[in-house]
Design a protein around this motif. Structure first.
Motif, short mmCIF file in Angstrom:
data_model
loop_
_atom_site.label_atom_id
_atom_site.label_comp_id
_atom_site.label_asym_id
_atom_site.label_seq_id
_atom_site.Cartn_x
_atom_site.Cartn_y
_atom_site.Cartn_z
N PHE A 138 -9.41 7.40 -9.63
CA PHE A 138 -8.37 6.90 -8.73
C PHE A 138 -7.99 5.50 -9.19
CE2 PHE A 138 -8.60 9.55 -4.66
CZ PHE A 138 -9.18 10.64 -5.29
N THR A 175 -5.96 -4.40 -5.04
CA THR A 175 -5.54 -3.12 -4.47
C THR A 175 -6.18 -2.93 -3.10
OG1 THR A 175 -7.34 -1.85 -5.46
CG2 THR A 175 -5.33 -2.11 -6.76
N ILE A 177 -7.50 0.33 -0.57
CA ILE A 177 -7.77 1.76 -0.41
C ILE A 177 -7.22 2.18 0.95
CG2 ILE A 177 -9.53 3.55 -0.33
CD1 ILE A 177 -11.29 1.81 -2.04
N THR A 178 -6.23 3.06 0.93
CA THR A 178 -5.56 3.46 2.16
C THR A 178 -6.30 4.59 2.85
OG1 THR A 178 -4.17 5.08 1.02
CG2 THR A 178 -3.36 2.82 1.10
N SER A 180 -5.14 7.54 3.58
CA SER A 180 -4.91 8.82 2.91
C SER A 180 -5.79 8.96 1.67
CB SER A 180 -3.43 8.96 2.53
OG SER A 180 -3.05 7.93 1.63
N GLN A 181 -6.03 7.86 0.97
CA GLN A 181 -6.89 7.92 -0.21
C GLN A 181 -8.35 8.14 0.19
OE1 GLN A 181 -5.58 4.16 -1.69
NE2 GLN A 181 -4.15 5.06 -3.15
N SER A 184 -8.65 11.71 0.87
CA SER A 184 -8.66 12.47 -0.38
C SER A 184 -10.06 12.46 -0.99
CB SER A 184 -7.66 11.86 -1.37
OG SER A 184 -6.34 11.97 -0.89
#
Length: 228
Positions: A138, A175, A177-178, A180-181, A184
């Motif tokens: 990712f 970055t 980490i959302t 949705s991630q 996932s």
């Protein structure tokens, strides 16, 4: 110039000494600022290294003339940001890192005389390594570690415990980490392990925050990873 010479001639020895010191400090400060500004921006090229791998990678970087820095107690090697991928390619061509951090390669080292317990533990470690490597693919993940707890099968269904997983993820610099991630990652791990339900997967980040907890989709407030 005559006016300036006349002005300077009126200075005492103490004034002249202070002026020389001020000029020297100004020149030194300018050089220090130039030195700091000219240094390359460093980025992690390798993380989670064994000490022997770290030593060999550093030796190769020295031979190639690539600047480097060590972090995380020597397990992380940083190189100039524009040379990250080149350093990784050079290391891979030299067979580095050589130490196995997990993955299905662990199964290749098992002998035919391995006990059932050894085979079970090695298989679990192999799956953990493969999942961690996949999560690290990712773009927002710099480092990942997966720990699985897979209970032994029993004929007594009422006594059968559920499989659980704990995942540590460290966000790449700059970055976030959302949600949705995170989901996932949870779906990826739960789908790869037989009997592992998504609600039994816990995800934490490098700041110790819980991104997703067992028994629910708990989510702490997002925190941005430090970076440029």
């Amino acid at each position: 110039m005559d006016t300036l010479r006349g002005y300077l001639s009126g200075w005492t020895a103490a004034h002249k000494t202070l002026a020389i010191l001020a000029a020297a400090m100004l020149a030194l400060g300018g050089y220090a600022l130039y030195y700091v500004m000219s240094q390359p921006s460093m980025a992690p090229a390798f993380t989670g290294l064994a000490y022997e791998d770290s030593a060999e990678i550093v030796e190769q970087l020295r031979a190639d003339g690539v600047p480097y820095e060590l972090a995380s107690g020597g397990s992380t090697v940083l190189v100039p940001e524009e040379q990250v991928y080149e350093a990784r390619i050079q290391a891979a061509s030299a067979g580095l890192p050589a130490s196995s951090g997990g993955g299905y390669g662990l199964l290749d080292d098992m002998g035919v005389t391995s006990s059932d317990f050894q085979q079970s533990v090695t298989y679990t470690r192999a799956v953990e390594g493969e999942l961690a490597s996949t999560i690290e693919a990712f773009s927002v993940v710099q480092f990942a570690k997966v720990a699985l707890s897979i209970p032994e099968e029993t004929v007594f269904s009422d006594a059968q415990e559920d499989a659980t997983a704990s995942i540590f993820v460290n966000a790449a610099p700059g970055t976030t980490i959302t949600d949705s991630q995170v989901q996932s990652v949870v779906q990826l791990v739960s789908g790869a392990v037989d009997g592992l339900r998504p609600e039994n997967v816990a995800v934490v980040d490098g700041d110790g925050g819980v991104l997703g907890r067992r028994g629910g989709a708990g989510r702490r407030q997002q925190r941005r990873s430090p970076g440029v």
